[in-house]
Motif scaffolding. Sequence first.
Motif, PDB file in Angstrom:
ATOM      1  N   LYS A 249       0.724  -1.217   0.232  1.00 21.33           N
ATOM      2  CA  LYS A 249      -0.001   0.056  -0.023  1.00 21.33           C
ATOM      3  C   LYS A 249       0.894   1.248  -0.194  1.00 21.33           C
ATOM      4  O   LYS A 249       0.415   2.187  -0.568  1.00 21.33           O
ATOM      5  CB  LYS A 249      -0.949   0.100   1.242  1.00 21.33           C
ATOM      6  N   GLN A 250       2.087   1.334   0.448  1.00 21.97           N
ATOM      7  CA  GLN A 250       2.981   2.424   0.388  1.00 21.97           C
ATOM      8  C   GLN A 250       3.485   2.226  -0.946  1.00 21.97           C
ATOM      9  O   GLN A 250       4.101   3.581  -1.267  1.00 21.97           O
ATOM     10  CB  GLN A 250       4.071   2.324   1.599  1.00 21.97           C
ATOM     11  N   HIS A 251       3.962   1.116  -1.392  1.00 27.15           N
ATOM     12  CA  HIS A 251       4.683   1.100  -2.616  1.00 27.15           C
ATOM     13  C   HIS A 251       4.117   0.142  -3.612  1.00 27.15           C
ATOM     14  O   HIS A 251       4.486  -0.860  -3.830  1.00 27.15           O
ATOM     15  CB  HIS A 251       6.175   0.480  -2.445  1.00 27.15           C
ATOM     16  N   PRO A 252       2.989   0.681  -4.274  1.00 25.70           N
ATOM     17  CA  PRO A 252       2.226  -0.080  -5.145  1.00 25.70           C
ATOM     18  C   PRO A 252       2.644  -0.307  -6.560  1.00 25.70           C
ATOM     19  O   PRO A 252       2.454  -1.345  -7.342  1.00 25.70           O
ATOM     20  CB  PRO A 252       0.944   0.715  -5.383  1.00 25.70           C
ATOM     21  N   HIS A 253       3.993   0.363  -6.672  1.00 22.31           N
ATOM     22  CA  HIS A 253       4.712  -0.014  -8.136  1.00 22.31           C
ATOM     23  C   HIS A 253       6.107   0.057  -7.950  1.00 22.31           C
ATOM     24  O   HIS A 253       6.687   0.449  -6.836  1.00 22.31           O
ATOM     25  CB  HIS A 253       4.496   1.391  -9.067  1.00 22.31           C
ATOM     26  N   PHE A 254       6.956  -0.868  -8.648  1.00 14.42           N
ATOM     27  CA  PHE A 254       8.205  -1.441  -8.481  1.00 14.42           C
ATOM     28  C   PHE A 254       8.737  -1.976  -9.634  1.00 14.42           C
ATOM     29  O   PHE A 254       8.011  -2.304 -10.506  1.00 14.42           O
ATOM     30  CB  PHE A 254       8.731  -2.169  -7.036  1.00 14.42           C
ATOM     31  N   ILE A 255      10.043  -2.208  -9.742  1.00 13.89           N
ATOM     32  CA  ILE A 255      10.625  -3.047 -10.826  1.00 13.89           C
ATOM     33  C   ILE A 255      11.573  -4.145 -10.108  1.00 13.89           C
ATOM     34  O   ILE A 255      12.101  -3.932  -8.925  1.00 13.89           O
ATOM     35  CB  ILE A 255      11.478  -2.254 -11.570  1.00 13.89           C
ATOM     36  N   LEU A 256      11.660  -5.433 -10.828  1.00  7.66           N
ATOM     37  CA  LEU A 256      12.315  -6.484 -10.136  1.00  7.66           C
ATOM     38  C   LEU A 256      13.173  -7.119 -11.622  1.00  7.66           C
ATOM     39  O   LEU A 256      12.731  -7.024 -12.459  1.00  7.66           O
ATOM     40  CB  LEU A 256      11.365  -7.630  -9.655  1.00  7.66           C
ATOM     41  N   PRO A 257      14.383  -7.421 -11.247  1.00 10.40           N
ATOM     42  CA  PRO A 257      15.066  -8.008 -12.389  1.00 10.40           C
ATOM     43  C   PRO A 257      14.909  -9.553 -12.328  1.00 10.40           C
ATOM     44  O   PRO A 257      14.716 -10.183 -11.247  1.00 10.40           O
ATOM     45  CB  PRO A 257      16.692  -7.941 -11.642  1.00 10.40           C
ATOM     46  N   LEU A 258      15.120 -10.055 -13.619  1.00 14.13           N
ATOM     47  CA  LEU A 258      15.029 -11.427 -13.894  1.00 14.13           C
ATOM     48  C   LEU A 258      16.285 -11.863 -14.621  1.00 14.13           C
ATOM     49  O   LEU A 258      16.613 -11.236 -15.659  1.00 14.13           O
ATOM     50  CB  LEU A 258      13.847 -11.654 -14.834  1.00 14.13           C
ATOM     51  N   PRO A 259      17.165 -12.873 -14.129  1.00 12.33           N
ATOM     52  CA  PRO A 259      18.182 -13.238 -14.673  1.00 12.33           C
ATOM     53  C   PRO A 259      17.945 -13.860 -16.109  1.00 12.33           C
ATOM     54  O   PRO A 259      17.218 -14.765 -15.718  1.00 12.33           O
ATOM     55  CB  PRO A 259      19.034 -13.960 -13.511  1.00 12.33           C
ATOM     56  N   LYS A 260      18.671 -13.490 -17.017  1.00  9.89           N
ATOM     57  CA  LYS A 260      18.650 -14.380 -18.274  1.00  9.89           C
ATOM     58  C   LYS A 260      20.097 -14.979 -18.415  1.00  9.89           C
ATOM     59  O   LYS A 260      21.037 -14.053 -18.668  1.00  9.89           O
ATOM     60  CB  LYS A 260      18.256 -13.345 -19.356  1.00  9.89           C
ATOM     61  N   GLU A 261      20.233 -16.137 -18.351  1.00 10.99           N
ATOM     62  CA  GLU A 261      21.751 -16.646 -18.719  1.00 10.99           C
ATOM     63  C   GLU A 261      22.381 -16.468 -19.876  1.00 10.99           C
ATOM     64  O   GLU A 261      21.930 -16.403 -20.892  1.00 10.99           O
ATOM     65  CB  GLU A 261      21.391 -18.391 -18.694  1.00 10.99           C
ATOM     66  N   GLY A 262      23.261 -15.615 -19.805  1.00 13.46           N
ATOM     67  CA  GLY A 262      24.172 -15.211 -20.867  1.00 13.46           C
ATOM     68  C   GLY A 262      23.641 -14.039 -21.293  1.00 13.46           C
ATOM     69  O   GLY A 262      24.318 -13.576 -22.301  1.00 13.46           O
ATOM     70  N   GLN A 263      22.596 -13.408 -21.000  1.00 22.27           N
ATOM     71  CA  GLN A 263      21.979 -12.167 -21.712  1.00 22.27           C
ATOM     72  C   GLN A 263      21.894 -10.910 -20.428  1.00 22.27           C
ATOM     73  O   GLN A 263      21.281 -10.016 -20.732  1.00 22.27           O
ATOM     74  CB  GLN A 263      20.728 -12.476 -22.044  1.00 22.27           C
ATOM     75  N   GLY A 264      22.291 -11.272 -19.151  1.00 23.97           N
ATOM     76  CA  GLY A 264      22.440 -10.038 -18.295  1.00 23.97           C
ATOM     77  C   GLY A 264      21.015 -10.238 -17.505  1.00 23.97           C
ATOM     78  O   GLY A 264      20.195 -11.371 -17.398  1.00 23.97           O
ATOM     79  N   ALA A 265      20.442  -8.949 -17.046  1.00 20.03           N
ATOM     80  CA  ALA A 265      19.350  -9.199 -16.415  1.00 20.03           C
ATOM     81  C   ALA A 265      18.098  -8.274 -16.815  1.00 20.03           C
ATOM     82  O   ALA A 265      18.250  -7.119 -17.498  1.00 20.03           O
ATOM     83  CB  ALA A 265      19.350  -8.622 -14.902  1.00 20.03           C
ATOM     84  N   GLU A 266      17.045  -9.054 -17.011  1.00 22.92           N
ATOM     85  CA  GLU A 266      15.805  -8.303 -17.744  1.00 22.92           C
ATOM     86  C   GLU A 266      15.100  -7.649 -16.734  1.00 22.92           C
ATOM     87  O   GLU A 266      14.768  -8.307 -15.552  1.00 22.92           O
ATOM     88  CB  GLU A 266      14.970  -9.578 -18.442  1.00 22.92           C
ATOM     89  N   ILE A 267      14.384  -6.548 -17.026  1.00 27.65           N
ATOM     90  CA  ILE A 267      13.781  -5.528 -15.920  1.00 27.65           C
ATOM     91  C   ILE A 267      12.150  -5.615 -15.993  1.00 27.65           C
ATOM     92  O   ILE A 267      11.708  -5.537 -17.150  1.00 27.65           O
ATOM     93  CB  ILE A 267      14.097  -4.331 -15.904  1.00 27.65           C
ATOM     94  N   HIS A 268      11.684  -6.179 -14.893  1.00 29.38           N
ATOM     95  CA  HIS A 268      10.075  -6.108 -14.907  1.00 29.38           C
ATOM     96  C   HIS A 268       9.303  -5.288 -14.080  1.00 29.38           C
ATOM     97  O   HIS A 268       9.948  -4.968 -12.949  1.00 29.38           O
ATOM     98  CB  HIS A 268       9.607  -7.547 -14.716  1.00 29.38           C
ATOM     99  N   PHE A 269       8.241  -4.718 -14.592  1.00 27.75           N
ATOM    100  CA  PHE A 269       7.547  -3.832 -13.798  1.00 27.75           C
ATOM    101  C   PHE A 269       6.389  -4.539 -13.001  1.00 27.75           C
ATOM    102  O   PHE A 269       5.539  -5.295 -13.751  1.00 27.75           O
ATOM    103  CB  PHE A 269       6.944  -2.750 -14.582  1.00 27.75           C
ATOM    104  N   LEU A 270       5.902  -4.355 -11.586  1.00 27.63           N
ATOM    105  CA  LEU A 270       4.851  -4.687 -11.171  1.00 27.63           C
ATOM    106  C   LEU A 270       4.034  -3.532 -10.540  1.00 27.63           C
ATOM    107  O   LEU A 270       4.386  -2.536 -10.191  1.00 27.63           O
ATOM    108  CB  LEU A 270       5.463  -5.736 -10.027  1.00 27.63           C
ATOM    109  N   GLN A 271       2.726  -3.894 -10.627  1.00 28.50           N
ATOM    110  CA  GLN A 271       1.722  -3.334  -9.937  1.00 28.50           C
ATOM    111  C   GLN A 271       0.761  -3.809  -9.196  1.00 28.50           C
ATOM    112  O   GLN A 271       0.299  -4.940  -9.292  1.00 28.50           O
ATOM    113  CB  GLN A 271       0.874  -2.635 -11.090  1.00 28.50           C
ATOM    114  N   TRP A 272       0.234  -3.262  -7.783  1.00 29.75           N
ATOM    115  CA  TRP A 272      -0.419  -3.811  -7.061  1.00 29.75           C
ATOM    116  C   TRP A 272      -1.762  -3.285  -7.151  1.00 29.75           C
ATOM    117  O   TRP A 272      -1.986  -1.932  -7.587  1.00 29.75           O
ATOM    118  CB  TRP A 272       0.113  -3.657  -5.546  1.00 29.75           C
ATOM    119  N   ALA A 273      -2.938  -3.961  -6.963  1.00 25.69           N
ATOM    120  CA  ALA A 273      -4.268  -3.518  -7.017  1.00 25.69           C
ATOM    121  C   ALA A 273      -5.134  -4.275  -5.927  1.00 25.69           C
ATOM    122  O   ALA A 273      -4.670  -5.163  -5.368  1.00 25.69           O
ATOM    123  CB  ALA A 273      -4.778  -3.683  -8.338  1.00 25.69           C
ATOM    124  N   PHE A 274      -5.988  -3.373  -5.459  1.00 24.65           N
ATOM    125  CA  PHE A 274      -6.925  -3.950  -4.391  1.00 24.65           C
ATOM    126  C   PHE A 274      -8.327  -3.810  -4.802  1.00 24.65           C
ATOM    127  O   PHE A 274      -9.000  -2.705  -4.433  1.00 24.65           O
ATOM    128  CB  PHE A 274      -6.891  -3.062  -3.104  1.00 24.65           C
TER     129      PHE A 274
END
Length: 309
Positions: free
Chosen positions: A178-203
Amino acid sequence: MASLRTPALRHVVSGAAPYLRATQRRWAQVHDVRFLATQQSDRILAKYKEKLDRKAKEEGLRDINELKEVYKDKIQTLKKKAAIQIPIATPPPAEATTPKSTSPFPPPPPPPRIPNEKAPSSTPGIKTLSSYLDIEKTRALPQKELEAIWRLRHVNDAQSLCAVIPLDVYRTIEATAKQHPHFILPLPKEGQGAEIHFLQWAFPAENTVTVLFTHLAEYKLRGEFSQPHTTITHHLELAQDKGLVLLQGQVVEGRGVSVDEAKWLVMCLQKFYGVGGEKSERRRLLELFRNGDPEFRVEDLVEEAEKVV
């Protein structure tokens, strides 16, 4: 803070691919979407090089560079018209003494307003727990049987995720969401670095809380029209009686994320949102991102995501 060794989301991450369970830092090379966009622009220029050379000659110019210089103002005007802005609200005006943010990530919108009266659980389009279980019959079951039934309910769906979360752990996660309803998270891709993903909370309903995961590159391009690749739903109908929250997730096939990778993102979600009021590095990153602070660094995000606890 709930660690990965707690039972909170243990079932979610079971069976994950080995490289997700033991991520190596040599993969933590963040691919900036701006760099990818530049690569795409260069490919387009190469594709139309012959036509541009012909146009330059018709205009009496020496080469493409002179052609670009002549049409520089027109090109800039067209770029501005074609630019797609991420539909994220800017924060309230800061004091005059506050330095202007130079963060590459636009500040996310403020947390959603929590109404005084809770929304009805029968909100159209929202799948409640009754879509999966007979709630009254399930309510009478012992806790262990309830957990087993919930997992068996999803065992035949290869694209689904499920977990049983202790209520106290969930309450910490929800309060942070509820304080941080949006954020980004990294997803490791072997040999390709980290892919970034956006997340959204909803109630959306009284006993339903959701999280949408979207590729950051797609969210930047399409904004509110972007399509999530994974949807996580928390069901709270049995929370008070059983002290448990039932999590159900669905990974959309063909959108670039496997079920194991989605499990990794859910595991990271717990790492960052299960910190409560602690002044940890993860909490600091959540606050920096929410405020659009230029001190937010994706490298720090990747480092924290890779930690075991």
